[in-house]
Design a protein around this motif. Structure first.
Motif, PDB file in Angstrom:
ATOM      1  N   UNK A 197       1.015  -1.019  -0.005  1.00 55.97           N
ATOM      2  CA  UNK A 197      -0.034   0.114   0.050  1.00 55.97           C
ATOM      3  C   UNK A 197       0.993   1.248   0.133  1.00 55.97           C
ATOM      4  N   UNK A 198       1.413   1.704  -1.167  1.00 54.88           N
ATOM      5  CA  UNK A 198       2.474   2.670  -1.318  1.00 54.88           C
ATOM      6  C   UNK A 198       1.848   4.150  -0.854  1.00 54.88           C
ATOM      7  N   UNK A 199       0.709   4.239  -0.603  1.00 50.03           N
ATOM      8  CA  UNK A 199       0.273   5.449  -0.499  1.00 50.03           C
ATOM      9  C   UNK A 199      -0.246   5.742   1.248  1.00 50.03           C
ATOM     10  N   UNK A 200       0.063   4.602   2.074  1.00 51.42           N
ATOM     11  CA  UNK A 200      -0.284   4.551   3.459  1.00 51.42           C
ATOM     12  C   UNK A 200       0.975   5.201   4.251  1.00 51.42           C
ATOM     13  N   UNK A 201       2.041   4.903   3.687  1.00 49.06           N
ATOM     14  CA  UNK A 201       3.285   5.448   4.643  1.00 49.06           C
ATOM     15  C   UNK A 201       4.378   6.266   3.782  1.00 49.06           C
ATOM     16  N   UNK A 202       5.133   6.704   4.536  1.00 56.51           N
ATOM     17  CA  UNK A 202       6.113   7.742   3.783  1.00 56.51           C
ATOM     18  C   UNK A 202       7.097   6.899   2.818  1.00 56.51           C
ATOM     19  N   UNK A 257      23.297   8.859  10.121  1.00 59.90           N
ATOM     20  CA  UNK A 257      22.239   9.097  11.098  1.00 59.90           C
ATOM     21  C   UNK A 257      21.036   9.778  10.980  1.00 59.90           C
ATOM     22  N   UNK A 258      20.715  10.219   9.835  1.00 60.32           N
ATOM     23  CA  UNK A 258      19.502  10.924   9.415  1.00 60.32           C
ATOM     24  C   UNK A 258      18.842  10.427   7.921  1.00 60.32           C
ATOM     25  N   UNK A 259      17.266  10.626   8.208  1.00 61.75           N
ATOM     26  CA  UNK A 259      16.742  10.197   6.921  1.00 61.75           C
ATOM     27  C   UNK A 259      15.386  11.255   6.632  1.00 61.75           C
ATOM     28  N   UNK A 260      15.220  11.313   5.303  1.00 54.98           N
ATOM     29  CA  UNK A 260      14.031  12.108   4.856  1.00 54.98           C
ATOM     30  C   UNK A 260      12.666  11.463   4.501  1.00 54.98           C
ATOM     31  N   UNK A 261      11.824  12.091   4.829  1.00 54.81           N
ATOM     32  CA  UNK A 261      10.455  11.480   4.838  1.00 54.81           C
ATOM     33  C   UNK A 261       9.634  12.223   3.858  1.00 54.81           C
ATOM     34  N   UNK A 262       9.133  11.559   2.736  1.00 55.98           N
ATOM     35  CA  UNK A 262       8.649  12.075   1.586  1.00 55.98           C
ATOM     36  C   UNK A 262       7.107  11.582   1.777  1.00 55.98           C
ATOM     37  N   UNK A 273       8.557  16.229   3.392  1.00 53.33           N
ATOM     38  CA  UNK A 273       7.714  16.812   4.492  1.00 53.33           C
ATOM     39  C   UNK A 273       8.577  16.720   6.066  1.00 53.33           C
ATOM     40  N   UNK A 274       9.625  15.970   6.210  1.00 55.23           N
ATOM     41  CA  UNK A 274      10.149  16.038   7.377  1.00 55.23           C
ATOM     42  C   UNK A 274      11.701  15.347   7.069  1.00 55.23           C
ATOM     43  N   UNK A 275      12.422  16.056   7.940  1.00 52.16           N
ATOM     44  CA  UNK A 275      13.777  15.757   8.115  1.00 52.16           C
ATOM     45  C   UNK A 275      14.150  15.195   9.367  1.00 52.16           C
ATOM     46  N   UNK A 276      14.799  14.037   9.922  1.00 57.32           N
ATOM     47  CA  UNK A 276      14.964  13.507  11.187  1.00 57.32           C
ATOM     48  C   UNK A 276      16.344  13.271  11.192  1.00 57.32           C
ATOM     49  N   UNK A 277      17.046  13.604  12.230  1.00 57.87           N
ATOM     50  CA  UNK A 277      18.378  13.043  12.462  1.00 57.87           C
ATOM     51  C   UNK A 277      17.992  12.195  13.804  1.00 57.87           C
ATOM     52  N   UNK A 278      18.194  10.769  13.533  1.00 55.83           N
ATOM     53  CA  UNK A 278      17.911  10.090  14.517  1.00 55.83           C
ATOM     54  C   UNK A 278      19.063   9.556  15.504  1.00 55.83           C
ATOM     55  N   UNK A 281       3.894  16.719  10.539  1.00 58.28           N
ATOM     56  CA  UNK A 281       4.478  17.512   9.646  1.00 58.28           C
ATOM     57  C   UNK A 281       4.105  17.600   8.086  1.00 58.28           C
ATOM     58  N   UNK A 282       4.070  18.635   7.451  1.00 56.94           N
ATOM     59  CA  UNK A 282       3.774  18.526   5.883  1.00 56.94           C
ATOM     60  C   UNK A 282       4.538  19.209   5.145  1.00 56.94           C
ATOM     61  N   UNK A 283       4.552  19.103   3.827  1.00 61.46           N
ATOM     62  CA  UNK A 283       5.510  19.800   3.096  1.00 61.46           C
ATOM     63  C   UNK A 283       4.857  21.327   2.977  1.00 61.46           C
ATOM     64  N   UNK A 284       5.830  22.293   2.795  1.00 60.28           N
ATOM     65  CA  UNK A 284       5.210  23.622   2.600  1.00 60.28           C
ATOM     66  C   UNK A 284       4.688  23.842   1.296  1.00 60.28           C
TER      67      UNK A 284
END
Length: 404
Positions: free
Chosen positions: A61-66, A75-80, A88-93, A201-204
């Motif tokens: 279900x490719x529309x359900x999750x980032x 140590x970081x990832x990009x969430x689309x 929409x979100x950048x996380x340094x984990x 978080x949402x894209x600008x």
């Protein structure tokens, strides 16, 4: 999950890269709101820096999750966002693996601990944060930026009533160290952090007049209508017409072989014929236009959904097509817009298409022309004036429009 081969530069220590931190905007070359294809372009531009890259998505279900592009070594990832495919979100984990530069100061990485006191000293005063008792996490917020700090159970009393004294120090004189940094668009005024706060978080917003993900209305057997620029591209249009309406194509290539001619009983051409037809590729619109090699008139349109898990993923930006399936399809687009009939869009699954258009019989198998294709074959179903290429998960990969 995809992983590129390791190509680490000799002498480069793991996690030693430094990226500019831009609260509310991005980090390094990655900017909030950028399409996923632009992020991949940045990665390809610096392969020795971003040498280990994981791409994660929900195949069923490719529309359900980032869609997530992860850099485990840094140590970081990009969430689309899975629908718009914009960041929409950048996380340094893992803050110890990535050193961030803000103004002229550094924070994070293996040598500069991102403690609560250090964060407060660098970014200045702000309002008290939020304490999540269930997770034991205290989150400090700045515009477009948040820092999450784990609070040991013996010191949770310091975080009563949702806020604490700033700067935070525990009774034993220690200060917590950041476990996660989030960078997000602050224009909506939402606070974004760990857990459920991450989903806020949402894209600008896109700039006015942007053609990214513009609706492309399909009038079957007749034309495409681009809603932002109000361009009409009918079947039979010339290359000059297309250049005038859509501008210079991103690419032009010859169609070498007409692979479907063998299925045409009325076509008497030798089966080894080299096809003289040619494509205009508009990758930034998710569109290919096929011209007849003899008449130089449009004979087909190909619309791409750019779903991960397809061989063409990241070759095109998603085409946000809208196909109206009603008797009004022969009328004006205004009439179609006002109709109550069902539509087919990039999010429509194959089972829904069959409910709208009816069963069409057996499918042809599309192998993408390569035995090394890791995603396997797709199925092609044909109706009058339209054919659907369907992935194994039931989502549409491409739509081909033609005149029957």
């Amino acid at each position: 999950m995809l992983q590129r081969p390791r190509r680490r530069c000799e002498g480069t220590a793991m996690g030693a890269i430094v990226l500019d931190l831009r609260p509310g905007l991005g980090i390094g070359p990655f900017s909030l709101g950028m399409p996923i294809c632009e992020a991949f372009a940045q990665i390809e531009h610096q392969p020795n820096l971003y040498d280990v890259v994981h791409v994660k998505y929900f195949d069923e279900e490719p529309l359900k999750l980032d869609i997530v592009i992860s850099f485990p070594d840094h140590g970081f990832h990009l969430r689309f966002d899975p629908w718009s495919q914009r960041l929409r979100l950048i996380e340094i984990f893992d803050v110890k693996r990535l050193q961030m530069r803000y103004s002229t100061s550094l924070i994070g990485g293996p040598t500069t601990l991102a403690t609560f006191v250090a964060v407060y000293a660098l970014f200045g005063p702000t309002y008290p944060g939020i304490f999540d008792k269930d997770r034991g996490i205290y989150t400090l917020f700045y515009p477009g930026l948040s820092f999450a700090f784990p609070i040991p159970s013996q010191f949770t009393d310091c975080c009563h009533d949702g806020g604490v004294e700033l700067p935070l120090e525990f009774p034993d004189g220690t200060t917590p160290v950041t476990c996660r940094v989030s960078i997000y668009d602050s224009s909506s005024g939402k606070k974004v952090g760990v857990g459920s706060l991450m989903d806020k978080a949402s894209a600008p917003p896109l700039p006015t007049g942007s053609i990214y993900m513009e609706e492309v209305h399909v009038k079957l057997g007749e034309e495409l209508y681009f809603t932002v620029g109000s361009q009409h591209i009918p079947f039979g249009a010339s290359p000059q017409d297309v250049w005038t309406e859509l501008g210079r194509p991103c690419g032009i290539h010859q169609k070498q072989v007409d692979q479907m001619v063998i299925h045409s009983a009325s076509d008497l051409r030798p089966r080894t014929t080299i096809c003289g037809d040619y494509f205009y590729n508009y990758f930034t619109r998710g569109l290919d236009i096929l011209f007849d090699g003899q008449t130089h008139k449009i004979k087909k349109f190909v619309l791409h959904t750019n779903y991960p898990g397809h061989a063409d993923f990241n070759s095109y930006i998603k085409c946000n097509f809208v196909i109206y399936c009603s008797d009004a399809i022969g009328g004006s687009f205004k009439d179609v817009n006002n109709s109550k009939q069902r539509v087919i869009t990039p999010s429509t699954k194959w089972e829904q298409v069959k409910e709208i258009l009816g069963d069409c019989g057996r499918a042809a198998i599309q192998t993408q022309g390569s035995a090394s294709n890791p995603f396997g074959s797709t199925l092609v179903y044909g109706y009058q004036n339209i054919a659907f290429e369907v992935m194994k998960n039931g989502y549409i990969a491409t739509i081909t429009l033609f005149q029957s």
